[in-house]
Design an enzyme around this catalytic site. Structure first.
Site, PDB file in Angstrom:
ATOM      1  N   ASP A 144      46.718   3.995  24.163  1.00  0.00           N
ATOM      2  CA  ASP A 144      46.411   5.756  24.718  1.00  0.00           C
ATOM      3  C   ASP A 144      46.343   6.513  24.537  1.00  0.00           C
ATOM      4  O   ASP A 144      47.491   6.828  23.886  1.00  0.00           O
ATOM      5  CB  ASP A 144      46.317   4.829  26.397  1.00  0.00           C
ATOM      6  CG  ASP A 144      48.178   3.976  25.958  1.00  0.00           C
ATOM      7  OD1 ASP A 144      48.829   5.553  25.310  1.00  0.00           O
ATOM      8  OD2 ASP A 144      48.406   3.415  26.699  1.00  0.00           O
ATOM      9  N   LYS A 145      46.504   7.224  24.661  1.00  0.00           N
ATOM     10  CA  LYS A 145      46.281   8.834  24.985  1.00  0.00           C
ATOM     11  C   LYS A 145      48.589   9.171  24.587  1.00  0.00           C
ATOM     12  O   LYS A 145      48.877   9.785  24.113  1.00  0.00           O
ATOM     13  CB  LYS A 145      46.512   9.763  25.857  1.00  0.00           C
ATOM     14  CG  LYS A 145      46.992  11.962  26.012  1.00  0.00           C
ATOM     15  CD  LYS A 145      45.348  12.327  26.561  1.00  0.00           C
ATOM     16  CE  LYS A 145      46.018  13.517  26.163  1.00  0.00           C
ATOM     17  NZ  LYS A 145      44.927  15.022  26.950  1.00  0.00           N
TER      18      LYS A 145
END
Length: 237
Positions: free
Chosen positions: A103-104
């Site tokens: 994820d980011k």
């Protein structure tokens, strides 16, 4: 007459996705062959014009696997879907797709390949392939937290598989997962009232992040690739 191959294999060999995912794209009408929307089971040859998302695709003759150190702030998505896509920041010389997301807000090792079948086998939860992470949380760890994480945590309408968790400091621990639920480690920690402040993936199966710098990538060594494929094939048999 040149040999025909199944369309889903042709798509998989282009590095876009696995054969199963290719069948989904075909069913959704996203693949055309010679200007006509393709049907499941279609066969093509080297002269066929196969299009996906408005661009022609070709099977790659060389299969590659890259190890990439994804920095915090970048996302695992297509280049045309997000300005922070990894594919806008890293200039991979051969078209590849990522094997399992980060994820980011997470960093670390991301494998990318144009071998759709290999990617599919690595990502299957039932194959129990290991992924190791280093994690820091917002308060001191307790024995109850460590034991609870190891045993399995109820999230996303399931219970996570038992896993290896080792305390590495007052607020740091390592964890080895064999599944990849959405934001799994963050959700597991949240269940016990902890918030993840740093998360880095340092290993996928036999491939280690090592000293690869953020934003950099390298092709796997022949020894790494041989071992990786051996582990995958062993699980399939």
């Amino acid at each position: 007459m040149e040999d025909l191959v199944r369309l889903n294999k042709y798509i998989s060999d282009s590095g876009i996705c696995s054969r199963r995912q290719a069948d989904c794209l075909i069913e959704q009408g996203k693949i055309t062959v010679d200007g006509v929307v393709a049907d499941l089971g279609a066969r093509v040859n080297a002269q066929s014009v196969v299009m996906y998302n408005g661009r022609r695709i070709f099977p790659e003759k060389k299969q590659v696997i890259y190890a990439y150190h994804k920095p915090i702030g970048l996302v695992c998505t297509s280049a045309d879907a997000d300005k922070d896509s990894i594919f806008l920041k890293a200039n991979f010389p051969i078209a590849v797709n990522y094997v399992g997301r980060l994820d980011k807000d997470s960093s670390g090792l991301l494998l990318l390949t144009n071998d759709g079948e290999l990617a599919n086998e690595i990502q299957k939860s039932k194959n129990n392939h290991e992924k190791e992470y280093q994690v820091r949380v917002n308060r001191d760890l307790t024995d109850e937290f460590i034991q609870g994480m190891r045993a399995g945590v109820p999230i996303l309408d399931t219970v996570t598989k038992p896993c290896i968790v080792k305390k590495q400091g007052a607020r740091n621990f390592s964890i080895v997962l064999t599944q990849g639920l959405n934001r799994q480690i963050r959700r597991m920690c949240d269940y016990f009232g902890y918030r993840v402040v740093h998360l880095k993936r340092v290993r996928v199966m036999n491939v280690k992040l090592g000293d690869l710098r953020p934003g950099s990538f390298r092709e796997l060594t022949s020894e790494e690739e041989c071992k990786l494929r051996s582990l995958v094939n062993k699980q399939k048999t």
